[in-house]
Scaffold this motif. Structure first.
Motif, PDB file in Angstrom:
ATOM      1  N   PRO A  81      -1.888  18.486  11.125  1.00  0.00           N
ATOM      2  CA  PRO A  81      -0.829  19.597  11.638  1.00  0.00           C
ATOM      3  C   PRO A  81      -1.115  21.284  11.196  1.00  0.00           C
ATOM      4  O   PRO A  81      -1.177  21.637  11.566  1.00  0.00           O
ATOM      5  N   GLU A  82      -2.217  21.001   9.704  1.00  0.00           N
ATOM      6  CA  GLU A  82      -2.646  22.395   9.044  1.00  0.00           C
ATOM      7  C   GLU A  82      -3.869  22.128   9.825  1.00  0.00           C
ATOM      8  O   GLU A  82      -4.809  23.996   9.656  1.00  0.00           O
ATOM      9  N   SER A  83      -4.537  21.569   9.758  1.00  0.00           N
ATOM     10  CA  SER A  83      -6.260  21.846  10.842  1.00  0.00           C
ATOM     11  C   SER A  83      -7.016  20.164  11.545  1.00  0.00           C
ATOM     12  O   SER A  83      -5.942  19.096  11.557  1.00  0.00           O
ATOM     13  N   THR A  84      -7.481  21.234  12.046  1.00  0.00           N
ATOM     14  CA  THR A  84      -9.089  20.484  12.492  1.00  0.00           C
ATOM     15  C   THR A  84     -10.000  20.419  12.409  1.00  0.00           C
ATOM     16  O   THR A  84     -10.885  21.010  11.572  1.00  0.00           O
ATOM     17  N   VAL A  85     -10.705  18.801  11.932  1.00  0.00           N
ATOM     18  CA  VAL A  85     -12.268  18.743  11.299  1.00  0.00           C
ATOM     19  C   VAL A  85     -13.140  17.969  12.614  1.00  0.00           C
ATOM     20  O   VAL A  85     -13.179  17.229  13.027  1.00  0.00           O
ATOM     21  N   PHE A  86     -14.409  18.550  12.783  1.00  0.00           N
ATOM     22  CA  PHE A  86     -15.378  17.512  13.339  1.00  0.00           C
ATOM     23  C   PHE A  86     -16.289  17.873  12.855  1.00  0.00           C
ATOM     24  O   PHE A  86     -16.899  18.345  13.033  1.00  0.00           O
ATOM     25  N   PHE A  87     -17.237  15.866  13.149  1.00  0.00           N
ATOM     26  CA  PHE A  87     -18.221  15.843  11.847  1.00  0.00           C
ATOM     27  C   PHE A  87     -19.310  15.283  12.995  1.00  0.00           C
ATOM     28  O   PHE A  87     -18.909  14.422  14.178  1.00  0.00           O
ATOM     29  N   LYS A  88     -20.391  15.011  12.507  1.00  0.00           N
ATOM     30  CA  LYS A  88     -21.748  14.251  13.166  1.00  0.00           C
ATOM     31  C   LYS A  88     -21.881  13.418  12.272  1.00  0.00           C
ATOM     32  O   LYS A  88     -22.606  13.909  11.188  1.00  0.00           O
ATOM     33  N   TYR A  89     -22.096  12.516  13.023  1.00  0.00           N
ATOM     34  CA  TYR A  89     -22.111  10.656  11.684  1.00  0.00           C
ATOM     35  C   TYR A  89     -23.442  10.936  11.302  1.00  0.00           C
ATOM     36  O   TYR A  89     -24.453  11.337  12.032  1.00  0.00           O
ATOM     37  N   ASN A  90     -24.051  10.891  10.383  1.00  0.00           N
ATOM     38  CA  ASN A  90     -25.749  11.003   9.835  1.00  0.00           C
ATOM     39  C   ASN A  90     -25.648   9.698   9.285  1.00  0.00           C
ATOM     40  O   ASN A  90     -26.906   8.398   9.464  1.00  0.00           O
ATOM     41  N   LEU A  91     -25.031   9.504   7.928  1.00  0.00           N
ATOM     42  CA  LEU A  91     -25.536   8.509   7.108  1.00  0.00           C
ATOM     43  C   LEU A  91     -24.991   7.679   6.914  1.00  0.00           C
ATOM     44  O   LEU A  91     -23.699   8.031   5.949  1.00  0.00           O
ATOM     45  N   MET A  92     -24.153   6.374   6.313  1.00  0.00           N
ATOM     46  CA  MET A  92     -23.533   5.643   5.179  1.00  0.00           C
ATOM     47  C   MET A  92     -23.993   4.289   4.039  1.00  0.00           C
ATOM     48  O   MET A  92     -25.309   4.269   4.452  1.00  0.00           O
ATOM     49  N   SER A  93     -24.484   4.364   2.625  1.00  0.00           N
ATOM     50  CA  SER A  93     -24.085   3.883   1.691  1.00  0.00           C
ATOM     51  C   SER A  93     -23.099   3.305   1.241  1.00  0.00           C
ATOM     52  O   SER A  93     -22.266   3.992   0.645  1.00  0.00           O
ATOM     53  N   ASP A  94     -23.247   2.324   0.888  1.00  0.00           N
ATOM     54  CA  ASP A  94     -22.279   1.615  -0.084  1.00  0.00           C
ATOM     55  C   ASP A  94     -23.307   1.684  -1.583  1.00  0.00           C
ATOM     56  O   ASP A  94     -22.726   1.488  -2.828  1.00  0.00           O
ATOM     57  N   LYS A  95     -24.367   2.665  -1.899  1.00  0.00           N
ATOM     58  CA  LYS A  95     -24.973   2.740  -2.877  1.00  0.00           C
ATOM     59  C   LYS A  95     -24.712   3.996  -3.959  1.00  0.00           C
ATOM     60  O   LYS A  95     -24.804   5.051  -2.253  1.00  0.00           O
ATOM     61  N   VAL A  96     -24.151   4.607  -4.331  1.00  0.00           N
ATOM     62  CA  VAL A  96     -23.835   5.936  -5.555  1.00  0.00           C
ATOM     63  C   VAL A  96     -24.368   6.348  -6.584  1.00  0.00           C
ATOM     64  O   VAL A  96     -24.039   5.516  -8.036  1.00  0.00           O
ATOM     65  N   LYS A  97     -25.312   7.071  -6.678  1.00  0.00           N
ATOM     66  CA  LYS A  97     -25.868   7.379  -7.676  1.00  0.00           C
ATOM     67  C   LYS A  97     -25.011   8.120  -8.501  1.00  0.00           C
ATOM     68  O   LYS A  97     -23.987   8.709  -8.239  1.00  0.00           O
ATOM     69  N   SER A  98     -24.715   7.575  -9.974  1.00  0.00           N
ATOM     70  CA  SER A  98     -23.668   8.403 -10.962  1.00  0.00           C
ATOM     71  C   SER A  98     -24.281   9.720 -11.519  1.00  0.00           C
ATOM     72  O   SER A  98     -23.034  10.248 -11.870  1.00  0.00           O
ATOM     73  N   SER A  99     -25.674  10.173 -11.587  1.00  0.00           N
ATOM     74  CA  SER A  99     -25.792  11.363 -11.809  1.00  0.00           C
ATOM     75  C   SER A  99     -24.710  11.853 -10.613  1.00  0.00           C
ATOM     76  O   SER A  99     -24.371  13.457 -10.861  1.00  0.00           O
ATOM     77  N   LEU A 100     -24.504  11.670  -9.876  1.00  0.00           N
ATOM     78  CA  LEU A 100     -23.841  12.485  -8.787  1.00  0.00           C
ATOM     79  C   LEU A 100     -22.759  13.323  -8.731  1.00  0.00           C
ATOM     80  O   LEU A 100     -21.595  14.411  -9.404  1.00  0.00           O
TER      81      LEU A 100
END
Length: 199
Positions: free
Chosen positions: A168-187
């Motif tokens: 009800p507050e907003s709409t967001v629209f994205f194009k998918y690029n990539l996905m990974s289950d590897k996440v750097k802790s430095s992030l």
């Protein structure tokens, strides 16, 4: 004459063969959305998207990442902003100015409604499916409703192309690029050369 009538009817059938909109009351792990995300871990991910809220070729990149109770959200385009949430604090970083501010904060999950947060529920959740034109091209969509929120995933074959989340507050629209289950802790670390700004 009969051949002509047959060909005319055949042509009419071909024209009318768009994908019909239908509602699936209960899925069985066979939706395109579930099959695409079936190995997705809502507690550990790194996802890149392109902003499509304003135009087809916006080069603003959105990064969402999570490692258990640490969250990362980045907007990188004409302006850049990074939000890191951990240990009860929200850190807002300005990479251009190399500074940040820190506030005590309740968790805000920027991936809510955009990325699935419960794979068990998604496996059997009902949805609406059909065909919709996005930027001049037809895609198969699957729309999931949760109270007043809607999450719609657009596919070209089995490939996820777009994601729309509407509340009800907003709409967001994205194009998918990539996905990974590897996440750097430095992030989730604040760079040493960033200056803390206090208000």
């Amino acid at each position: 004459m009969i051949k002509k009538i047959f060909l005319s009817l055949f042509a009419l059938l071909l024209v009318g063969c768009g994908v019909e909109t239908k509602v699936i009351d209960e899925a069985n792990g066979d939706s395109k959305t579930y099959l695409f995300f079936k190995d997705f871990d809502p507690n550990n991910y790194y996802v890149e998207l392109w902003d499509r809220n304003n135009k087809k070729n916006d080069d603003t990149k959105i990064i969402m990442a999570r490692s258990d109770d640490k969250y990362y959200y980045e907007i990188s385009g004409s302006t850049q902003m990074i939000i890191i949430q951990k240990d009860g604090y929200m850190y807002t970083l300005d990479p251009q100015m190399k500074n940040y501010n820190r506030v005590e904060s309740q968790l805000e999950d920027y991936a809510y409604g955009v990325l699935p947060n419960d794979m068990v529920t998604l496996r059997t959740q009902g949805y609406e499916t059909g065909e919709e034109k996005v930027y001049g091209k037809n895609y198969i969509y699957e729309k999931y409703t949760n109270n007043t929120d809607e999450s719609t995933y657009y596919f070209d074959g089995d490939d996820l192309v777009y994601i729309r989340y509407k509340s009800p507050e907003s709409t967001v629209f994205f194009k998918y690029n990539l996905m990974s289950d590897k996440v750097k802790s430095s992030l989730f670390e604040i760079p040493d050369d960033y200056l803390e700004i206090t208000y």
